[in-house]
Motif scaffolding. Structure first.
Motif, mmCIF file in Angstrom:
data_model
loop_
_atom_site.group_PDB
_atom_site.id
_atom_site.type_symbol
_atom_site.label_atom_id
_atom_site.label_comp_id
_atom_site.label_asym_id
_atom_site.label_seq_id
_atom_site.Cartn_x
_atom_site.Cartn_y
_atom_site.Cartn_z
ATOM 1 N N ALA A 117 0.833 -1.202 0.000
ATOM 2 C CA ALA A 117 0.000 0.000 0.000
ATOM 3 C C ALA A 117 0.875 1.262 0.000
ATOM 4 O O ALA A 117 0.539 2.268 -0.627
ATOM 5 C CB ALA A 117 -0.926 -0.004 1.216
ATOM 6 N N THR A 118 2.003 1.184 0.686
ATOM 7 C CA THR A 118 2.920 2.321 0.784
ATOM 8 C C THR A 118 3.481 2.706 -0.582
ATOM 9 O O THR A 118 3.439 3.878 -0.972
ATOM 10 C CB THR A 118 4.093 1.962 1.741
ATOM 11 O OG1 THR A 118 3.543 1.689 3.029
ATOM 12 C CG2 THR A 118 5.100 3.093 1.841
ATOM 13 N N VAL A 119 3.994 1.713 -1.326
ATOM 14 C CA VAL A 119 4.593 2.062 -2.626
ATOM 15 C C VAL A 119 3.523 2.444 -3.644
ATOM 16 O O VAL A 119 3.800 3.209 -4.577
ATOM 17 C CB VAL A 119 5.517 0.940 -3.182
ATOM 18 C CG1 VAL A 119 6.709 0.740 -2.243
ATOM 19 C CG2 VAL A 119 4.781 -0.360 -3.415
ATOM 20 N N CYS A 120 2.298 1.933 -3.469
ATOM 21 C CA CYS A 120 1.210 2.329 -4.379
ATOM 22 C C CYS A 120 0.816 3.786 -4.137
ATOM 23 O O CYS A 120 0.544 4.525 -5.089
ATOM 24 C CB CYS A 120 0.006 1.403 -4.223
ATOM 25 S SG CYS A 120 0.319 -0.228 -4.925
ATOM 26 N N ALA A 121 0.820 4.197 -2.866
ATOM 27 C CA ALA A 121 0.574 5.612 -2.573
ATOM 28 C C ALA A 121 1.690 6.458 -3.180
ATOM 29 O O ALA A 121 1.440 7.484 -3.807
ATOM 30 C CB ALA A 121 0.498 5.832 -1.059
ATOM 31 N N LEU A 122 2.906 5.997 -3.018
ATOM 32 C CA LEU A 122 4.076 6.711 -3.554
ATOM 33 C C LEU A 122 3.964 6.930 -5.057
ATOM 34 O O LEU A 122 4.335 7.986 -5.574
ATOM 35 C CB LEU A 122 5.342 5.898 -3.236
ATOM 36 C CG LEU A 122 6.662 6.356 -3.862
ATOM 37 C CD1 LEU A 122 7.114 7.675 -3.236
ATOM 38 C CD2 LEU A 122 7.744 5.296 -3.696
ATOM 39 N N MET A 123 3.451 5.919 -5.765
ATOM 40 C CA MET A 123 3.396 5.988 -7.226
ATOM 41 C C MET A 123 2.027 6.437 -7.752
ATOM 42 O O MET A 123 1.847 6.566 -8.959
ATOM 43 C CB MET A 123 3.714 4.613 -7.827
ATOM 44 C CG MET A 123 5.115 4.126 -7.523
ATOM 45 S SD MET A 123 6.338 5.179 -8.345
ATOM 46 C CE MET A 123 7.853 4.485 -7.698
ATOM 47 N N GLY A 124 1.069 6.597 -6.850
ATOM 48 C CA GLY A 124 -0.271 6.963 -7.296
ATOM 49 C C GLY A 124 -0.930 5.872 -8.109
ATOM 50 O O GLY A 124 -1.609 6.139 -9.100
ATOM 51 N N ILE A 125 -0.739 4.629 -7.703
ATOM 52 C CA ILE A 125 -1.312 3.484 -8.418
ATOM 53 C C ILE A 125 -2.374 2.815 -7.545
ATOM 54 O O ILE A 125 -2.180 2.656 -6.332
ATOM 55 C CB ILE A 125 -0.205 2.471 -8.803
ATOM 56 C CG1 ILE A 125 0.711 3.084 -9.876
ATOM 57 C CG2 ILE A 125 -0.792 1.151 -9.290
ATOM 58 C CD1 ILE A 125 1.796 2.158 -10.386
ATOM 59 N N LYS A 126 -3.480 2.428 -8.169
ATOM 60 C CA LYS A 126 -4.587 1.799 -7.456
ATOM 61 C C LYS A 126 -4.140 0.465 -6.860
ATOM 62 O O LYS A 126 -3.449 -0.316 -7.522
ATOM 63 C CB LYS A 126 -5.733 1.572 -8.437
ATOM 64 C CG LYS A 126 -6.988 0.999 -7.800
ATOM 65 C CD LYS A 126 -8.120 0.913 -8.830
ATOM 66 C CE LYS A 126 -9.231 -0.016 -8.362
ATOM 67 N NZ LYS A 126 -9.715 0.240 -7.003
ATOM 68 N N CYS A 127 -4.541 0.214 -5.604
ATOM 69 C CA CYS A 127 -4.071 -0.988 -4.908
ATOM 70 C C CYS A 127 -5.221 -1.711 -4.214
ATOM 71 O O CYS A 127 -6.045 -1.089 -3.544
ATOM 72 C CB CYS A 127 -3.032 -0.569 -3.873
ATOM 73 S SG CYS A 127 -2.335 -1.933 -2.931
ATOM 74 N N VAL A 128 -5.273 -3.027 -4.413
ATOM 75 C CA VAL A 128 -6.272 -3.870 -3.753
ATOM 76 C C VAL A 128 -5.540 -4.977 -3.001
ATOM 77 O O VAL A 128 -4.731 -5.696 -3.592
ATOM 78 C CB VAL A 128 -7.239 -4.490 -4.791
ATOM 79 C CG1 VAL A 128 -8.217 -5.445 -4.107
ATOM 80 C CG2 VAL A 128 -7.992 -3.403 -5.543
#
Ligand code: PLP
Length: 397
Positions: free
Chosen positions: A122-133
């Motif tokens: 979740a952390t790296v998805c926030a960093l990259m602005g990528i949707k995460c499930v």
């Protein structure tokens, strides 16, 4: 002897890719591209930059003076506990999100047990602005509320899986189903050196930054670029794989890994896969796992959530089989004792997982001049409720 993966994705008889037909395109795309991407200057530059400025690498190699005096040997701690988000897991998720981006993926999925890999993803998805499930067993969702809330705060959707035992294995099934239904835009970030080929090899390479740094840090601090021993704990086996990676072919470096024995490897309350397991297929690869006579996975137990896993990465099954690495069983009590000792001799509260590696110091006598590197995979903040319960004698250990 070859310790790394062969062209077909095997470590000796272990590994491979035992996947449903429908997952083949996803895995094949990753298999065809991962090495080219990881070897590209573009990827290397971005990965190194993020490891430095975002994760906080290199992690220090710290000479633990008081602990060394206590055990009459030379102990160095590889401080993965100081990484952003508190463990080695972020090395892998930073690497995989960069690989996913190069593959043109715009959506990330992951499975998580205790939530630590879910938070790192979740952390790296926030960093990259990528949707995460993130898929998580419904029982784990209720047991791991703080990590669920962390993931939600980071903008991730957490999906509770209601099937089976409602734990990690069921979460994995949920994530696999999702990937089959979303083959084009989605990358699945696996959290350890497990899963179908190329995951075990890809994750080991991403975590190998640990031993890469160890080499130059040892050269600078002790005058030679190798230790006599490296100690690490194993759940799936990724921090150990990273700490061993650049020394696998250097036989003078002795490798010791520890499994979580829980209440004892001879009791039902254990997660010591190599000690009591047998070969089978788990998480789409052939490896050692805990199963009953009918091949049903048995429920593991350890005080440490990160080691509470009924399998182990295929690389470790192989290193165990051929004897390149020694695997020891550490009980809950031995780990907790080692955690309190480290805290009170060095002022470092370790993760319960990492405490299993520290506990080797009480099991094995090392020479006065031996250089012993212990991979301190994570910090103890997430385990404070357990440590507090022990101090207040709410749980008996
Ligand atoms: C998840 C975790 C582990 C276990 O995972 P490996 O893949 O075996 O490294 C160990 N230590 C910490 C701190 C963890 O969070």
């Amino acid at each position: 002897m070859k310790y790394t993966v062969d062209k077909k994705g095997f470590y000796g008889e272990f590994g491979g890719s035992f996947i449903p037909e429908a997952m083949y395109p996803n895995i094949e795309e990753l298999r065809m591209n991962y090495l080219d991407i990881m070897n590209s200057t573009d990827f290397k530059k971005e990965f190194k930059q993020l490891l430095k400025d975002y994760v906080g690498r290199p992690s220090p190699l710290y000479f633990a003076k008081r602990l060394s005096e206590m055990h009459d040997t030379k102990i160095y701690l590889k401080r993965e506990d100081l990484n952003h988000t508190g463990s080695h897991k972020i090395n892998n998720t930073v690497g995989q999100i960069l690989i996913a981006k190069k593959l043109g993926k715009t959506r990330i999925i992951a499975e998580t047990g205790a939530g630590q890999h879910g938070v790192a993803t979740a952390t790296v998805c926030a960093l990259m602005g990528i949707k995460c499930v993130v898929y998580m067993g419904a029982l784990d969702v209720s047991r791991q509320a703080p990590n669920v809330l962390r993931m939600k705060m980071l903008g991730t959707e957490v999906i509770p899986v209601e099937s089976g035992n409602k734990t990690l294995k069921d979460a994995t099934n949920g994530a696999m189903r999702d990937w089959i239904n979303n083959p084009w835009d989605t990358h699945y970030i696996v959290g350890s050196v497990i899963g179908p080929h190329p995951y075990p090899d890809m994750v080991a390479r991403l975590q190998s930054i640990i031993s890469e740094e160890m080499k130059w840090q040892l050269k600078k601090q002790v005058g030679r670029d190798y230790p006599d021993y490296i100690l690490a704990c194993v759940g799936g086996g990724s921090n150990a794989a990273g700490a061993f990676y650049h020394y696998l072919d250097d036989e003078k470096v002795k490798l010791i890994a520890t499994e979580a024995a829980g209440l004892g490897a001879d009791t039902p309350e254990t997660a010591a896969t190599l000690a009591i397991g047998s070969p089978g297929v788990l998480h789409s690869c052939r490896t050692m796992l805990m199963q009953n006579e009918d091949g049903q996975i048995t429920e593991p137990y350890s005080i440490s959530a990160g080691l509470d896993y009924p399998g182990i990465g295929p690389m470790h099954s192989w290193l165990h089989k051929i004897g390149r690495t020694e695997y020891l069983c550490i009980t809950d009590k031995e780990a907790v004792d080692a955690a309190f000792t480290l805290t009170q001799t060095e002022g470092i509260i370790p993760a319960l997982e990492s405490a299993h590696a520290l506990a080797v110091l009480n099991k094995k006598k090392f020479g006065k001049d031996d250089v012993v590197v212990i991979n301190l995979s994570g910090r103890g903040d997430k385990d404070m409720h357990t440590y507090i319960d022990i101090m207040q004698k709410k749980i008996n250990i």
